[in-house]
Design a protein around this motif. Structure first.
Motif, PDB file in Angstrom:
ATOM      1  N   ASP A  10       0.829  -1.209   0.000  1.00  0.00           N
ATOM      2  CA  ASP A  10       0.000   0.000   0.000  1.00  0.00           C
ATOM      3  C   ASP A  10       0.863   1.259   0.000  1.00  0.00           C
ATOM      4  O   ASP A  10       0.547   2.246  -0.667  1.00  0.00           O
ATOM      5  N   LEU A  11       1.963   1.235   0.741  1.00  0.00           N
ATOM      6  CA  LEU A  11       2.859   2.390   0.773  1.00  0.00           C
ATOM      7  C   LEU A  11       3.531   2.631  -0.582  1.00  0.00           C
ATOM      8  O   LEU A  11       3.713   3.777  -0.992  1.00  0.00           O
ATOM      9  N   VAL A  12       3.885   1.569  -1.273  1.00  0.00           N
ATOM     10  CA  VAL A  12       4.473   1.726  -2.608  1.00  0.00           C
ATOM     11  C   VAL A  12       3.484   2.456  -3.514  1.00  0.00           C
ATOM     12  O   VAL A  12       3.854   3.400  -4.222  1.00  0.00           O
ATOM     13  N   GLU A  13       2.239   2.055  -3.487  1.00  0.00           N
ATOM     14  CA  GLU A  13       1.211   2.734  -4.295  1.00  0.00           C
ATOM     15  C   GLU A  13       1.092   4.206  -3.900  1.00  0.00           C
ATOM     16  O   GLU A  13       0.976   5.076  -4.755  1.00  0.00           O
ATOM     17  N   PHE A  14       1.120   4.501  -2.602  1.00  0.00           N
ATOM     18  CA  PHE A  14       1.052   5.868  -2.112  1.00  0.00           C
ATOM     19  C   PHE A  14       2.234   6.689  -2.631  1.00  0.00           C
ATOM     20  O   PHE A  14       2.058   7.789  -3.146  1.00  0.00           O
ATOM     21  N   PHE A  15       3.454   6.138  -2.523  1.00  0.00           N
ATOM     22  CA  PHE A  15       4.650   6.869  -2.950  1.00  0.00           C
ATOM     23  C   PHE A  15       4.647   7.130  -4.454  1.00  0.00           C
ATOM     24  O   PHE A  15       5.004   8.213  -4.906  1.00  0.00           O
TER      25      PHE A  15
END
Length: 96
Positions: A10-15
């Motif tokens: 999820d953090l990869v998508e956010f970044f």
């Protein structure tokens, strides 16, 4: 996929969505601390300005480390959060 791995994804998508994966993308890795506890890592960056990593030990222990220009924060730092929501609020407020 365990909880930590899902948080990392999820953090990869956010970044990527917030332009914090400029130079080398946002990558997921795995590490082990001095006492043998494993954790997931997610990198983030802005060209010539910012490098950072999020260490995910669990859904209630997330560490964010950064180096470079970060608005109202010091040039280098580290913060620990007790929830994913708090970590995301911090990232949003200081790096987006």
């Amino acid at each position: 996929m365990d909880t930590r791995q899902q948080i990392a994804a999820d953090l990869v998508e956010f970044f990527v969505a917030k332009n914090l994966a400029q130079v080398y993308g946002s990558e997921i890795g795995q590490g082990t601390n001095k006492i043998g506890r494993t954790y997931y890592t997610v990198t983030f960056c802005r060209a010539y300005k910012l490098d950072g990593v999020v260490n995910i030990y669990g859904p209630n222990f997330i560490q964010i480390k950064w180096q470079g220009a970060a608005r109202d924060l010091g040039r280098r730092g580290s913060e620990v959060f007790r929830s994913v929501a708090d970590a995301e609020k911090f990232l949003w407020a200081h790096f987006v």
